[in-house]
Design an enzyme around this catalytic site. Sequence first.
Site, PDB file in Angstrom:
ATOM      1  N   GLN A 101      44.754  24.057  69.984  1.00 54.42           N
ATOM      2  CA  GLN A 101      43.321  23.968  69.983  1.00 54.42           C
ATOM      3  C   GLN A 101      42.789  22.570  70.224  1.00 54.42           C
ATOM      4  O   GLN A 101      41.669  22.154  70.267  1.00 54.42           O
ATOM      5  CB  GLN A 101      42.502  24.651  68.884  1.00 54.42           C
ATOM      6  CG  GLN A 101      43.038  26.133  68.619  1.00 54.42           C
ATOM      7  CD  GLN A 101      42.507  26.772  67.356  1.00 54.42           C
ATOM      8  OE1 GLN A 101      41.181  27.318  67.208  1.00 54.42           O
ATOM      9  NE2 GLN A 101      43.342  26.706  66.447  1.00 54.42           N
ATOM     10  N   VAL A 103      42.791  18.565  71.084  1.00 57.43           N
ATOM     11  CA  VAL A 103      42.382  18.010  72.252  1.00 57.43           C
ATOM     12  C   VAL A 103      42.955  16.483  72.177  1.00 57.43           C
ATOM     13  O   VAL A 103      42.857  15.771  73.046  1.00 57.43           O
ATOM     14  CB  VAL A 103      40.987  17.811  72.591  1.00 57.43           C
ATOM     15  CG1 VAL A 103      40.099  19.144  72.684  1.00 57.43           C
ATOM     16  CG2 VAL A 103      40.184  17.234  71.387  1.00 57.43           C
ATOM     17  N   HIS A 119      41.232  24.152  74.376  1.00 61.37           N
ATOM     18  CA  HIS A 119      40.055  23.791  74.334  1.00 61.37           C
ATOM     19  C   HIS A 119      39.945  22.168  75.057  1.00 61.37           C
ATOM     20  O   HIS A 119      39.338  21.346  74.758  1.00 61.37           O
ATOM     21  CB  HIS A 119      39.653  23.320  72.794  1.00 61.37           C
ATOM     22  CG  HIS A 119      39.513  24.696  71.849  1.00 61.37           C
ATOM     23  ND1 HIS A 119      39.517  24.697  70.541  1.00 61.37           N
ATOM     24  CD2 HIS A 119      39.183  25.711  72.232  1.00 61.37           C
ATOM     25  CE1 HIS A 119      39.313  26.141  70.436  1.00 61.37           C
ATOM     26  NE2 HIS A 119      39.194  26.597  71.467  1.00 61.37           N
ATOM     27  N   CYS A 130      28.934  17.917  88.689  1.00 58.02           N
ATOM     28  CA  CYS A 130      29.801  18.243  90.171  1.00 58.02           C
ATOM     29  C   CYS A 130      31.003  18.539  89.690  1.00 58.02           C
ATOM     30  O   CYS A 130      31.911  19.064  90.328  1.00 58.02           O
ATOM     31  CB  CYS A 130      29.571  17.337  90.847  1.00 58.02           C
ATOM     32  SG  CYS A 130      30.581  15.743  90.772  1.00 58.02           S
ATOM     33  N   GLY A 187      48.503  25.094  61.068  1.00 56.57           N
ATOM     34  CA  GLY A 187      47.427  24.169  60.773  1.00 56.57           C
ATOM     35  C   GLY A 187      45.964  24.462  61.445  1.00 56.57           C
ATOM     36  O   GLY A 187      45.339  23.579  62.007  1.00 56.57           O
TER      37      GLY A 187
HETATM   38  P1  OAD Z   1      39.897  23.188  61.109  1.00 55.73           P
HETATM   39  O1  OAD Z   1      39.566  21.961  60.431  1.00 55.73           O
HETATM   40  O2  OAD Z   1      39.054  24.486  60.996  1.00 55.73           O
HETATM   41  O3  OAD Z   1      41.178  23.745  60.255  1.00 55.73           O
HETATM   42  C1  OAD Z   1      42.273  22.918  59.884  1.00 55.73           C
HETATM   43  C2  OAD Z   1      43.245  23.717  59.230  1.00 55.73           C
HETATM   44  O4  OAD Z   1      44.302  22.938  59.055  1.00 55.73           O
HETATM   45  C3  OAD Z   1      42.921  24.217  57.620  1.00 55.73           C
HETATM   46  O5  OAD Z   1      43.234  25.635  57.564  1.00 55.73           O
HETATM   47  C4  OAD Z   1      43.644  23.313  56.763  1.00 55.73           C
HETATM   48  O6  OAD Z   1      43.956  24.080  55.604  1.00 55.73           O
HETATM   49  C5  OAD Z   1      44.798  22.966  57.641  1.00 55.73           C
HETATM   50  N1  OAD Z   1      45.510  21.731  57.441  1.00 55.73           N
HETATM   51  C6  OAD Z   1      45.029  20.479  57.290  1.00 55.73           C
HETATM   52  N2  OAD Z   1      46.153  19.627  56.945  1.00 55.73           N
HETATM   53  C7  OAD Z   1      47.162  20.371  57.176  1.00 55.73           C
HETATM   54  C8  OAD Z   1      48.726  19.669  57.138  1.00 55.73           C
HETATM   55  N3  OAD Z   1      49.017  18.629  57.189  1.00 55.73           N
HETATM   56  N4  OAD Z   1      49.535  20.834  57.535  1.00 55.73           N
HETATM   57  C9  OAD Z   1      49.160  22.388  57.563  1.00 55.73           C
HETATM   58  N5  OAD Z   1      47.897  22.667  57.595  1.00 55.73           N
HETATM   59  C10 OAD Z   1      46.904  21.585  57.362  1.00 55.73           C
HETATM   60  O7  OAD Z   1      40.697  22.944  62.429  1.00 55.73           O
HETATM   61  P2  OAD Z   1      40.869  24.007  63.660  1.00 55.73           P
HETATM   62  O8  OAD Z   1      41.354  25.452  62.987  1.00 55.73           O
HETATM   63  O9  OAD Z   1      41.708  23.505  64.531  1.00 55.73           O
HETATM   64  O10 OAD Z   1      36.909  23.759  68.417  1.00 55.73           O
HETATM   65  O11 OAD Z   1      39.507  24.427  64.321  1.00 55.73           O
HETATM   66  C11 OAD Z   1      39.471  25.118  65.338  1.00 55.73           C
HETATM   67  C12 OAD Z   1      38.368  24.808  66.357  1.00 55.73           C
HETATM   68  O12 OAD Z   1      37.081  24.537  65.517  1.00 55.73           O
HETATM   69  C13 OAD Z   1      38.556  23.434  66.952  1.00 55.73           C
HETATM   70  O13 OAD Z   1      39.677  23.528  67.985  1.00 55.73           O
HETATM   71  C14 OAD Z   1      37.294  23.081  67.594  1.00 55.73           C
HETATM   72  C15 OAD Z   1      36.658  23.430  66.161  1.00 55.73           C
HETATM   73  O14 OAD Z   1      35.076  23.450  66.360  1.00 55.73           O
HETATM   74  C16 OAD Z   1      36.197  23.244  69.441  1.00 55.73           C
HETATM   75  O15 OAD Z   1      35.781  21.931  69.378  1.00 55.73           O
HETATM   76  C17 OAD Z   1      35.721  24.299  70.369  1.00 55.73           C
END
Ligand code: OAD
Length: 250
Positions: A101, A103, A119, A130, A187
Amino acid sequence: MIFPPELISFLRKAERVAALTGAGVSQESGLRTFRDSQSGLWAQYKPTDLASPEAFARDPKLVWDWYAWRREAIKSARPNPGHYALAEMESRVAEFSLITQNVDGLHRMAGSKRVHELHGSIQRVRCSVCGRYAETWGDDSDQVPACENCGEMLRPDVVWFGEPLPRSELEAAVKASCVCDVFFSVGTSGIVQPAAALPFAAKNKGAAVVEVNLEPTPLTEKADFFLQGKSGEVLPELVNAVWDSTHPSR
Ligand code: OAD
């Protein structure tokens, strides 16, 4: 970390492995996660309020500047041991798919080959009308750079809330999730669809689901294994435990 023997044995036997990653896997590279509070200038905004077509329509320069700021932050970021462990796993397994997910491009920088960027990528910029990709663009401090082809505003080539995911990437991710023997969710808070549904699809098709996270998520109670900790620590230890010298890769 001591790993359950069943997990070690699953991975040694696995022909196909899929891994879904989120912002947490890049946290140890110094990049903020989405649900972490933002710092400095951006502290007053929630990412979810900036990563949307509505935000871009309302204030294109604000959204453009936020991505420019994140692009700068990523320039100084390097893959961490968690990224490298996933690249190592790809070399050890017959068929490995990395579904991200994120970028930030750090998986490819760490050497992962089969990467599905659900994403998009902040490193790519395209025209908001365009769709033509831009290799270079001006950095006029007053307005969003314009497309050389049609003159409309450029935008980051990332998926915003409410936008469709790139079809080929999503189809490949679903296929990999449905045929794998082991599925990792690393993560990610497991909130945003359709990515959040992938581990459940894998589970329904009989895969062993492994979650690596600092804290429980909506997936945890369904996962077969919950490895609580930093992905940059857990993943390298797991790769060493599974594919140490006595058990060379295939
Ligand atoms: P989040 O910020 O929602 O979640 C991050 C996760 O990583 C949490 O569950 C933390 O507990 C965990 N975490 C943090 N540090 C860590 C580490 N060192 N080791 C293991 N886990 C760790 O980010 P995403 O789940 O990636 O979408 O968010 C998903 C999507 O929501 C993103 O791609 C973006 C956002 O809106 C779009 O922009 C469309």
